[in-house]
Design a protein around this motif. Structure first.
Motif, mmCIF file in Angstrom:
data_model
loop_
_atom_site.group_PDB
_atom_site.id
_atom_site.type_symbol
_atom_site.label_atom_id
_atom_site.label_comp_id
_atom_site.label_asym_id
_atom_site.label_seq_id
_atom_site.Cartn_x
_atom_site.Cartn_y
_atom_site.Cartn_z
ATOM 1 N N HIS A 116 5.656 -6.536 10.002
ATOM 2 C CA HIS A 116 4.199 -6.463 9.854
ATOM 3 C C HIS A 116 3.541 -6.042 11.157
ATOM 4 C CE1 HIS A 116 4.321 -7.794 5.860
ATOM 5 N NE2 HIS A 116 4.429 -9.103 6.070
ATOM 6 N N THR A 135 0.554 3.163 -0.445
ATOM 7 C CA THR A 135 1.590 2.178 -0.164
ATOM 8 C C THR A 135 2.233 2.536 1.167
ATOM 9 O OG1 THR A 135 3.253 3.497 -1.260
ATOM 10 C CG2 THR A 135 2.036 1.923 -2.599
ATOM 11 N N GLU A 189 8.194 -2.286 6.517
ATOM 12 C CA GLU A 189 6.980 -2.940 6.055
ATOM 13 C C GLU A 189 7.049 -3.222 4.557
ATOM 14 O OE1 GLU A 189 4.554 -4.381 7.195
ATOM 15 O OE2 GLU A 189 2.893 -4.301 5.793
ATOM 16 N N GLU A 190 7.549 -2.261 3.805
ATOM 17 C CA GLU A 190 7.565 -2.481 2.355
ATOM 18 C C GLU A 190 8.565 -3.565 1.994
ATOM 19 O OE1 GLU A 190 8.460 1.194 0.425
ATOM 20 O OE2 GLU A 190 10.557 0.711 0.123
ATOM 21 N N ARG A 191 9.691 -3.613 2.714
ATOM 22 C CA ARG A 191 10.643 -4.691 2.466
ATOM 23 C C ARG A 191 10.030 -6.029 2.841
ATOM 24 N NH1 ARG A 191 16.373 -3.549 2.440
ATOM 25 N NH2 ARG A 191 16.579 -5.789 2.777
ATOM 26 N N ARG A 244 6.968 -6.809 2.830
ATOM 27 C CA ARG A 244 5.913 -7.211 1.910
ATOM 28 C C ARG A 244 6.452 -7.578 0.543
ATOM 29 N NH1 ARG A 244 0.893 -3.061 1.857
ATOM 30 N NH2 ARG A 244 0.776 -2.601 4.083
ATOM 31 N N TYR A 245 7.399 -6.764 0.030
ATOM 32 C CA TYR A 245 7.667 -6.846 -1.401
ATOM 33 C C TYR A 245 9.061 -7.326 -1.747
ATOM 34 C CZ TYR A 245 3.520 -3.930 -1.272
ATOM 35 O OH TYR A 245 2.271 -3.462 -1.038
ATOM 36 N N ALA A 246 9.994 -7.282 -0.812
ATOM 37 C CA ALA A 246 11.367 -7.621 -1.181
ATOM 38 C C ALA A 246 11.648 -9.093 -0.933
ATOM 39 C CB ALA A 246 12.346 -6.747 -0.406
ATOM 40 N N ARG A 247 12.781 -9.547 -1.478
ATOM 41 C CA ARG A 247 13.185 -10.930 -1.216
ATOM 42 C C ARG A 247 13.545 -11.088 0.246
ATOM 43 N NH1 ARG A 247 16.032 -10.294 -6.116
ATOM 44 N NH2 ARG A 247 15.246 -11.613 -7.800
ATOM 45 N N ASP A 248 14.267 -10.096 0.761
ATOM 46 C CA ASP A 248 14.712 -10.197 2.147
ATOM 47 C C ASP A 248 14.145 -9.036 2.937
ATOM 48 O OD1 ASP A 248 16.669 -12.192 1.188
ATOM 49 O OD2 ASP A 248 17.512 -10.375 0.237
ATOM 50 N N HIS A 281 13.186 -8.608 -8.374
ATOM 51 C CA HIS A 281 12.122 -9.425 -7.754
ATOM 52 C C HIS A 281 10.771 -8.700 -7.797
ATOM 53 C CE1 HIS A 281 10.158 -12.078 -4.902
ATOM 54 N NE2 HIS A 281 9.864 -11.043 -4.128
ATOM 55 N N ALA A 335 7.141 -9.233 -6.063
ATOM 56 C CA ALA A 335 6.352 -10.017 -5.104
ATOM 57 C C ALA A 335 4.957 -10.267 -5.673
ATOM 58 C CB ALA A 335 6.248 -9.267 -3.776
ATOM 59 N N TYR A 393 13.821 -5.084 -5.815
ATOM 60 C CA TYR A 393 12.436 -5.531 -5.738
ATOM 61 C C TYR A 393 11.536 -4.376 -6.175
ATOM 62 C CZ TYR A 393 13.009 -3.015 -1.376
ATOM 63 O OH TYR A 393 13.316 -2.065 -0.445
ATOM 64 N N VAL A 394 10.404 -4.749 -6.721
ATOM 65 C CA VAL A 394 9.477 -3.739 -7.225
ATOM 66 C C VAL A 394 8.501 -3.379 -6.117
ATOM 67 C CG1 VAL A 394 7.678 -3.295 -8.917
ATOM 68 C CG2 VAL A 394 9.696 -4.595 -9.559
ATOM 69 N N LEU A 395 8.127 -2.123 -6.062
ATOM 70 C CA LEU A 395 7.140 -1.659 -5.092
ATOM 71 C C LEU A 395 5.863 -1.272 -5.822
ATOM 72 C CD1 LEU A 395 9.112 0.744 -2.741
ATOM 73 C CD2 LEU A 395 8.358 -1.584 -2.299
ATOM 74 N N ASP A 442 4.593 1.362 -5.408
ATOM 75 C CA ASP A 442 4.859 2.766 -5.730
ATOM 76 C C ASP A 442 5.365 2.901 -7.156
ATOM 77 O OD1 ASP A 442 5.589 2.021 -2.837
ATOM 78 O OD2 ASP A 442 5.073 4.153 -2.711
ATOM 79 N N LEU A 458 -4.664 -1.170 -2.175
ATOM 80 C CA LEU A 458 -3.557 -2.091 -2.348
ATOM 81 C C LEU A 458 -4.032 -3.495 -2.053
ATOM 82 C CD1 LEU A 458 -0.461 -0.536 -0.634
ATOM 83 C CD2 LEU A 458 -0.938 -0.766 -3.046
ATOM 84 N N ARG A 460 -2.114 -10.870 3.301
ATOM 85 C CA ARG A 460 -2.291 -11.619 4.543
ATOM 86 C C ARG A 460 -3.360 -10.926 5.349
ATOM 87 N NH1 ARG A 460 0.878 -8.972 8.457
ATOM 88 N NH2 ARG A 460 1.574 -7.032 7.549
ATOM 89 N N ARG A 502 -4.966 -8.644 7.502
ATOM 90 C CA ARG A 502 -4.533 -7.354 8.016
ATOM 91 C C ARG A 502 -5.640 -6.773 8.867
ATOM 92 N NH1 ARG A 502 0.524 -5.890 6.789
ATOM 93 N NH2 ARG A 502 -0.222 -3.844 7.304
#
Ligand SMILES: Nc1ncnc2c1ncn2[C@@H]1O[C@H](COP(=O)(O)OP(=O)(O)O)[C@@H](O)[C@H]1O
Ligand SMILES: [Mg+2]
Lengths: 824, 350
Positions: free
Chosen positions: A686, A708, A738-740, A742-746, B230, B232, B279-281, B283, B323, B327, B329
């Motif tokens: 971030h 995005t 950044e996308e990981r 924000r949006y991924a588990r890890d 996943h 988010a 995981y979903v984006l 996008d 978007l 948090r 920003r």
């Protein structure tokens, strides 16, 4: 009816309050007493008429009658019946007074004395306004319109006394008007019976009528405008503007010195002009005289505790021949007649005109100009000097020292002597004068003793950057420091000569300057000058210029007041005998007629005459100010730097841990290195992304909140980093991290984000033009933008909070509390 | 037919296994359909998202071909219904007939009793027949004469249709359209793909030669995998923002339904999984917004007059919707920067 009577009284009182500004015109308060009588008569007649329930026209007639009676009583012609009933001769007298008032208005400068014609016009006007106000308020119930006639009174001082109408009387007048409005409104509202707020409940007594809210606001705005606009419009109240920026800048050359010859602060104007870096041509004068003395326009002879002041001049119209100056010939006084033409440039704007003393007649001057033979000034109450061109004849007198020496002391009870020798009590000066003039027998010798004191031998120097003012303390300072310019020399000499019991005053004008072609002298603001004039019995005002001649281009000296600093100076005590040299009108034998051209350099040097020994604090202040400015300017850049430092300090080396086995690794990226601290990695990603966004803002690359991270990264690697493949990869890495995060588990870990950031920043800087780069470093838009947003948000919050607070405080409104107590 | 529960199917597959299985299907279909990778993958995504697919385009661009290729690639029961004006609802769902031998009513299953149902030219049938599909598509069951029969898993309807402007078509009712997860347009192949098509299919149609590369079991496992992808909170928020924006858009008379939100996220999971992510984006949602949302919405009369299609309106919304930020920003994240030439998105109630 009670309400009406009340309103009528308020209307009368408001009229009187509105007349307050007239106090600025009159020397005394007689006008007010008479106005009160007239207005009272009007109001009484109106009340009587209304008592009889007469129609409006009858009320008007009654009021006019009352006014006539009051005027008759106040300004009788002597042929009245019972002292108040007018006869035809009374009206004839009134007509005379009216015509006389026109003449008086022309000839008197403010403040005017109590002359019958002027008083008559004033009382007549106020009375008429009282009638109008009464009709508008009580008869027509249009109190707002009553403001117009009341304003008319205000316009009188504005027109007559243009430069400075004090704001306080105007505020009094405005208060009267408001009183009138309020009284009318209260009366009107009472007649409604109950008042409603509009949201279904009665208006409490303490509450202002909601209906009137808009009116109240309008009234406040209008009042503020009415007070402020006259203050701000130049020409209307230049006096105030002058006091605001008196000193430097408000010079004679500046526009709008006002139209009243009595109010010009010639000293302030003088220093302002002399200190100007700009040189402006102010006057062109052509004269038949070979070597004229200074061109003169003003005089300050009113010595108060705070120094010499200009008095309001008084005189007759300056058309045609003036009384011939002192006819009787005296031995040693030579009079020559000359012809001169003065052309004032558009830069010089004052209610005075420059000319050579003593004038015999003026040509081409309109009827607006007056000549004061005592002050020897040409003034106008309504015109100004801009662009004026006129010619005149004048008589130049030159004196031998003997002639002056033969002048007797003035009788002590002569008004002139009484007036022109008053000095505030400054014992030190008085002692110095006593010491200087000890043993001197004649008036002239005393003057010369004081005059000669201001010589280089005694340590006196010319210095332009001296403290302003001619008050006792400032004269004392000057005598102590012995450095000053014409203002101090002229004022000090006049002061000290006065202390010696001889009338003296300060004259203002131009030296002969340094530009001469043929008979024409061109005079600039740098040639403005002040000198001293001393009065000798039977002879008149004789000029003495004590200012060191090296500081004044075009300075001339005379036989009776030679240059004290000249090497071959002959002291007057020695030269008691008539020498041919001294009878020469063009004295100062060390000067040749071409000296004007040579004076040019001196003129250029006047601005920088500060002796090197005296260090000015200005350079230091300037440097300090510049440093402070730089420090202030550096704040955004420093803030940006700190931000980048903080974001770059993160997770520099990832503690890479091999994935234990394929199953527990994230399914998406087989080669991903898993860190043990995902929160940390997330924060790092971030931070890196925020830094990237700020960098984009700094380099003016578009930032799109609908994009995005992946799309942003793609766009940047495509459009913004040029052909730099490494930067393209780096920005994609940042986007992926950044996308990981924000949006991924890890989150993505172990990637060299700071390095990627540096690469991208370098590539972006490479694409930006130089100006953008500079701004990004010096005044980063990201920091400024964030501050702007914060300020906007904060102020919005404050406004909201303020509204709430106001709403809560309304509970403690005093009017409401009072009403509650009253109802209990 | 005994079926595993989803728990038995299991969660996430290893990346390689999922990749191999899904790629095999796509590659297989691409032997028949030239130059339509994205469309093919989207069709597969709908299958994995347990949705139904509507292929809408002008005649002759390979709609039927795609549907059949997908069906043939998976070794499972496939039924095809050619919708015609005289098709009856019972042809679709099935009918109870009296069996002389058993002296009992016997249920003869209709076309929907299969894993893959290809409904060709669906808008050529009468609305009555079309609506017979309603129950089975949503609830995966058929009720005939008061008896409810469960359908198999996976169950997918792949319908093709011509644009409504074409002759002899009954437009699908809103309820029917809402049951299709996605509507995709085939589009014309680009010139190189068309050339390849001429080379590959000029002489012989490769479709009959197509071998299945997967089976119902595998597809079930793939679906199990997709279910575990996943999502988010920020992405969920974005999905909700998106559908809310359609409901508040001044151009739309009918916005997206909550069913649509669910299907959007499910399809996004499938797309993410096909893309190799767990995981979903946002996008993914942006890519899917038009196929998943556009066919359910009804533009206002004004928008229709202005010839604004729902596709364009949705694209516009996606283009303007910021978007969500989960948090604190920098201010540039939630504020359109000055000078980007776009008005900020301002939802308005119709
Ligand atoms: N992209 C494509 N790749 C391969 N063949 C195609 C493609 N588009 C159309 N065709 C061919 O066009 C013909 C018509 O296809 P079909 O699926 O029947 O069209 P429809 O869209 O009317 O159902 C088929 O023979 C098919 O092979
Ligand atoms: Mg077809």
């Amino acid at each position: 009816m009670i309400a009406h009577r009340n309103l009528g009284l308020v209307a009368a009182a408001a009229t009187l309050l509105a007349a307050a500004p007239l106090s600025a015109i009159f020397e005394r308060w007689t006008w007010l007493v008479q106005a009160v009588i007239a207005v009272a008569a009007v109001a009484a007649c109106a009340a009587l008429a209304r008592l009889g329930r007469t129609p409006l026209w009858a009320q008007v007639l009654a009021m006019l009658g009352g006014l006539t009676l009051a005027l008759t009583w106040l300004f009788p012609s002597g042929a009245e019946l019972l002292a108040i009933l007018p006869t035809p001769s009374t009206f004839g007298h009134f007509a005379e007074l009216l015509t006389g008032s026109v003449e008086d208005m022309r000839s008197y400068g403010v403040k005017v004395p109590d002359t019958d014609p002027l008083l008559f016009v004033t009382v007549l006007g106020i009375g008429a306004v009282a009638v109008l106000v009464d009709v508008l308020c009580v008869g027509l119930r249009r109190p707002a319109l009553a403001g117009l006639p009341m304003l008319a009174i205000y316009s009188v001082p504005v027109a007559v006394y243009v430069d400075s109408v004090p704001p306080v009387p105007f505020a009094i007048g405005a208060a009267g008007f408001l009183w009138l409005l309020v009284t009318d409104n209260v009366d009107r509202v009472r007649r409604f019976g109950r008042r409603f707020t509009g949201d279904g409940r009665d208006v409490d007594v303490w509450e202002a009528s909601p209906l009137a809210a808009a009116g109240r606001r309008l009234a406040v705005v209008g009042l503020a405008l009415a007070v402020l606009v006259p203050l701000a419009v130049p020409g209307m109240t230049v006096g105030l503007m002058n006091t605001l920026n008196s000193g430097v800048g408000s010079g004679l050359g500046g526009p709008g010195l006002g139209n009243s010859p009595g109010r010009v602060d010639l000293f302030a104007a003088l220093s302002g002009e002399l200190n100007q870096s700009r040189v402006t041509d102010l006057v062109k004068v052509t004269t038949t005289e070979k070597e004229p003395f200074y061109l003169r326009f003003g005089v300050a002879d009113d010595l108060r505790a705070n120094g010499f002041r200009v008095r309001g001049p008084n005189g007759q119209r300056a058309t045609g021949d003036l009384p011939e100056p002192a006819e009787r010939p005296r031995p040693g006084v030579e009079r020559t007649r000359h012809q001169a033409t003065v052309e004032v440039s558009r830069e010089l704007n004052m209610p005075l005109l420059p000319f050579y003393a003593e004038p015999a007649n003026f040509d081409d001057l309109g009827s607006n100009w007056f000549y004061d033979p005592n002050l020897q000034v040409l003034f106008s109450n309504r015109d100004d000097s801009r662009g004026k061109k006129f010619s005149f004849e004048y008589v130049r007198s030159t004196y031998t020292p003997q002639a002056l020496r033969s002048a007797q002391p003035l009788p002590a009870d002569l008004p002139l002597r009484r007036q022109q020798t008053v000095t505030p009590d400054v014992p030190e000066v008085r002692a110095l004068v006593a010491e200087l003039t000890r043993g001197e027998r004649t008036e002239y010798d005393k003057v010369r003793a004081i005059y000669d004191y201001f010589s280089e031998d005694n340590g006196f120097t010319y210095q332009l950057s001296t403290e302003e003012g001619t008050s006792g303390q400032q004269i004392l300072d000057f005598l102590e420091n012995k450095a000053g310019y014409c203002q101090q020399y002229a004022a000090a000499l006049a002061w000290m000569v006065r202390d010696a019991g001889i009338p003296a005053r300060v004259a203002f004008g131009f030296t002969n300057g340094s530009r001469r072609s043929g008979e024409t002298l061109t005079l600039t603001n740098r040639n403005l000058h002040a000198w001293t004039e001393v009065y000798f019995d039977q002879i008149g005002w004789v000029p003495f210029d004590a200012t060191p001649s090296y500081g004044v281009p075009g300075s001339t000296r005379s036989a009776w007041a030679p240059d004290t600093d000249a090497p071959e100076e002959t002291t007057p005590q020695d030269g008691t005998s008539d020498t041919p040299d001294e009878t020469d009108p063009t004295a100062a034998p060390d000067r040749d007629p071409n000296q004007f051209e040579e004076g040019l350099d001196a003129g250029a040097g006047t601005g920088s005459d500060t002796p090197a020994g005296r260090t000015s604090p200005w350079p230091w202040l300037t440097v300090a100010g510049l440093l402070a400015l730089l420090a202030l300017l550096a704040v955004p850049a420093l803030r940006r730097l700190a931000l980048r430092r903080r974001r770059g300090r993160l997770a520099p080396v990832a503690r890479t841990v091999d994935p234990p086995d394929a199953d527990s690794a994230t399914a998406g990226q087989p080669s991903v290195v898993v860190s043990t601290d995902p929160d940390r990695a997330r924060a790092d990603a971030h931070a890196a992304w925020d830094e990237l966004i700020d960098t984009l803002v700094d380099y003016r690359v578009r930032v799109d909140p609908t994009e995005t991270p992946r799309a942003t990264a793609d766009r940047l690697s495509r459009d913004s980093v040029g052909t730099d493949a490494a930067a393209g990869t780096a920005v994609r890495l940042l986007g992926r991290a950044e996308e990981r995060a924000r949006y991924a588990r890890d989150p993505l870990t172990g990637e060299p984000l700071p390095a990627a950031l540096r690469t991208v920043r370098g590539a972006l800087a490479g694409q930006a033009d130089r100006r953008t780069r500079l701004m990004a470093t010096v005044l980063p838009p990201s920091v400024l933008g964030r501050w702007r947003t914060t300020i906007a948000d904060t102020s919005a919050r404050l406004v909201a909070a303020g509204g709430q607070l106001r709403y809560r405080l309304l509970r403690f409104n005093p009017r409401r509390l009072i009403a509650n107590r009253a109802s209990r | 037919m005994t079926q595993q529960t989803w728990d038995e199917v299991g969660g996430l597959l290893p990346y390689d296994e999922f990749r191999a299985a899904s790629d095999a299907i796509v590659t297989n279909i691409e032997q028949v359909i030239e130059g339509k990778t994205a469309t093919v993958r989207l069709a597969l995504a709908v299958l994995l998202a347990e949705g139904h697919l509507l292929i809408e385009d002008v005649p002759g661009v390979g709609k039927t071909k795609l549907a059949k290729a997908l069906a043939r690639s998976i070794d499972c029961s496939v039924r095809r219904i050619q919708f015609t004006p005289d098709l009856l609802p019972s042809d679709v769902t099935g009918v109870s007939v009296y069996n002389q031998e058993t002296h009992d009513f016997e249920f003869r299953p209709g076309a929907v009793f299969a894993n893959l149902v290809v409904g060709d030219e669906i808008n050529r049938a009468s609305p009555k027949t079309q609506s017979a599909l309603l129950e089975c598509m949503e609830e995966r069951q058929v009720t005939v004469d008061g008896v409810t029969y469960q359908l198999q898993t996976p169950f997918m309807v792949i319908a093709t249709q011509n644009p409504i402007e074409m002759e002899g078509t009954y437009p699908l009712p809103e309820a029917q359209r809402d049951r299709f997860t996605a509507r995709i347009a085939m589009g014309y192949p680009d010139p190189t793909a068309e050339l390849a098509m001429l080379d590959g299919h000029g002489a012989v149609d490769p479709l009959p030669a197509l071998r299945p590369v997967s089976d119902a079991d595998t597809v079930r496992r793939l679906i199990g995998h997709v279910r575990q992808v996943h999502v988010a909170d920020a992405v969920k928020q974005y999905a909700v923002d998106l559908v809310t924006a359609t409901r508040e858009s001044p151009d739309l008379r009918l916005g997206a339904s909550p069913r649509c939100t669910l299907q959007l996220l499910r399809t996004a999971r499938a797309v993410a999984a096909l893309d190799g992510r767990d995981y979903v984006l946002p996008d993914d949602l942006q890519v899917l917004a038009v196929p998943v949302l556009a066919h359910r919405l009804i533009p206002t009369a004004d928008a229709q007059l202005a010839r604004r299609t729902t596709d364009a309106i949705i694209a516009d919304i996606v283009h303007r919707l910021p978007l969500p930020h989960d948090r604190k920003r920098s201010p540039y994240e939630n504020r359109p920067p000055a000078g980007n030439g776009r008005a900020p998105f301002e939802p308005r109630r119709p």
